[in-house]
Write an enzyme that holds these catalytic residues in place. Sequence first.
Site, PDB file in Angstrom:
ATOM      1  N   LYS A 291      -1.652  -1.230  -3.891  1.00 42.44           N
ATOM      2  CA  LYS A 291      -2.703  -0.207  -3.809  1.00 42.44           C
ATOM      3  C   LYS A 291      -1.950   1.093  -3.933  1.00 42.44           C
ATOM      4  O   LYS A 291      -1.115   1.435  -3.106  1.00 42.44           O
ATOM      5  CB  LYS A 291      -3.428  -0.327  -2.485  1.00 42.44           C
ATOM      6  CG  LYS A 291      -4.387   0.786  -2.186  1.00 42.44           C
ATOM      7  CD  LYS A 291      -5.333   0.313  -1.101  1.00 42.44           C
ATOM      8  CE  LYS A 291      -5.828   1.413  -0.196  1.00 42.44           C
ATOM      9  NZ  LYS A 291      -6.318   2.610  -0.858  1.00 42.44           N
TER      10      LYS A 291
ATOM     11  N   TYR B  41       0.846  -1.188   0.000  1.00 41.95           N
ATOM     12  CA  TYR B  41       0.000   0.000   0.000  1.00 41.95           C
ATOM     13  C   TYR B  41       0.885   1.243   0.000  1.00 41.95           C
ATOM     14  O   TYR B  41       1.533   1.549   0.995  1.00 41.95           O
ATOM     15  CB  TYR B  41      -0.894  -0.051   1.246  1.00 41.95           C
ATOM     16  CG  TYR B  41      -1.943   1.021   1.371  1.00 41.95           C
ATOM     17  CD1 TYR B  41      -2.049   2.068   0.466  1.00 41.95           C
ATOM     18  CD2 TYR B  41      -2.854   0.978   2.410  1.00 41.95           C
ATOM     19  CE1 TYR B  41      -3.034   3.031   0.596  1.00 41.95           C
ATOM     20  CE2 TYR B  41      -3.844   1.940   2.551  1.00 41.95           C
ATOM     21  CZ  TYR B  41      -3.922   2.962   1.643  1.00 41.95           C
ATOM     22  OH  TYR B  41      -4.886   3.906   1.794  1.00 41.95           O
TER      23      TYR B  41
HETATM   24  C1  NAY Z   1      -7.837   3.217   3.086  1.00 32.89           C
HETATM   25  O1  NAY Z   1      -6.811   2.647   3.405  1.00 32.89           O
HETATM   26  O2  NAY Z   1      -8.783   3.275   3.831  1.00 32.89           O
HETATM   27  C2  NAY Z   1      -7.956   3.871   1.780  1.00 32.89           C
HETATM   28  O3  NAY Z   1      -8.218   3.257   0.804  1.00 32.89           O
HETATM   29  C3  NAY Z   1      -7.793   5.300   1.721  1.00 32.89           C
HETATM   30  C4  NAY Z   1      -7.963   5.903   0.355  1.00 32.89           C
HETATM   31  C5  NAY Z   1      -8.212   7.344   0.558  1.00 32.89           C
HETATM   32  N1  NAY Z   1      -6.966   8.073   0.594  1.00 32.89           N
HETATM   33  C6  NAY Z   1      -6.542   8.735   1.661  1.00 32.89           C
HETATM   34  C7  NAY Z   1      -5.267   9.503   1.507  1.00 32.89           C
HETATM   35  O4  NAY Z   1      -7.144   8.715   2.697  1.00 32.89           O
HETATM   36  O5  NAY Z   1     -10.228   7.118  -0.653  1.00 32.89           O
HETATM   37  C8  NAY Z   1      -9.087   7.913  -0.533  1.00 32.89           C
HETATM   38  C9  NAY Z   1      -9.462   9.346  -0.204  1.00 32.89           C
HETATM   39  O6  NAY Z   1     -10.143   9.402   1.024  1.00 32.89           O
HETATM   40  C10 NAY Z   1     -10.361   9.926  -1.292  1.00 32.89           C
HETATM   41  O7  NAY Z   1      -9.686   9.874  -2.509  1.00 32.89           O
HETATM   42  C11 NAY Z   1     -10.776  11.367  -0.968  1.00 32.89           C
HETATM   43  O8  NAY Z   1      -9.667  12.223  -1.050  1.00 32.89           O
END
Ligand code: NAY
Length: 292
Positions: free
Chosen positions: A161, A135
């Site tokens: 990811k 990730y």
């Molecule tokens: C996780 O580990 O829960 C994720 O997949 C997080 C992914 C999110 N990125 C961050 C930096 O938190 O879904 C995204 C993000 O919230 C979304 O793009 C809105 O900015």
Amino acid sequence: FKEITGVIPALLTPFDKDENLDEKGLRALIAKLLQDGVHGLYLTGSTGEGFLMSQEERKQAVEIAMDEVAGRVPVIVHVGAISTRLSLELTHHAAEAGADAISSVPPFYYRFAEKEIIEYYRELAAATELPMIVYNIPLAGLMGYDTILKLAKLPNVIGIKYTATSHFEITRLKSDVGEDFMIYSGADEMALSGLLAGADGIIGSTYNAIPDTFMDLYSAYTEGRQEEARDIMKEAVAVIMQMLSYGSLMAVLKAISRWRGADAGYVRKPFTNFSLEEEEAMKKDFLALNDK
Ligand code: NAY
């Protein structure tokens, strides 16, 4: 391993107002998302507030989720923690609980050396037969391309990811590592861009709240309806910007889930919850956005 592609919510973890794990909410959220047809789930990651939970709570959330999913979609368990020892414990647990894959951010907070990061992943991947999805996320300190290439060569590491915004590296990884190296695009605002760059799936927080939008986007993309995909993405970006404007994103997503009919509970401090009035005002904003 089970093929994991498509739209994969990074599942929220519902807590009750006293911050206890809310089993009922967790089950309701999963039931709703599966009804909406999502292709998989990603547990106890950043969206799942995994880093705010104890080891025991993380295990409990995984067990409840595995029970509720009952094999209907693949489940990836995020096992990342600040020490290899803690992550290994969660890795063994994920395997026993029946997860389909594990995933981890690199060890964070301290600036670990590249060889320490590689050794961290090597040990986790060697500890289980489950595939490992690395990730890469700016919050944990982005790993460079060369480090990713080294990680991709480790046995059992089947994909990444990828939450960086330079999507050409997704394309590049597919040629350097191989077409079957699985790549999940992690920035929801850039879902279509990630897919076009060659990602096999999208994993993100907002798919908890607007799964249908992204299911439509994914079908439009896979069926080659390019203009429609772009139109859906335009709407999705507007909604995501609105979501981000309130701060406390997970609390926003939980509130939206509540009015979608699955009470996904509350966030854990220091994240802040919204009052009922604030949730109502938010709901009005979103409905107005839908009318546009
Ligand atoms: C996780 O580990 O829960 C994720 O997949 C997080 C992914 C999110 N990125 C961050 C930096 O938190 O879904 C995204 C993000 O919230 C979304 O793009 C809105 O900015």
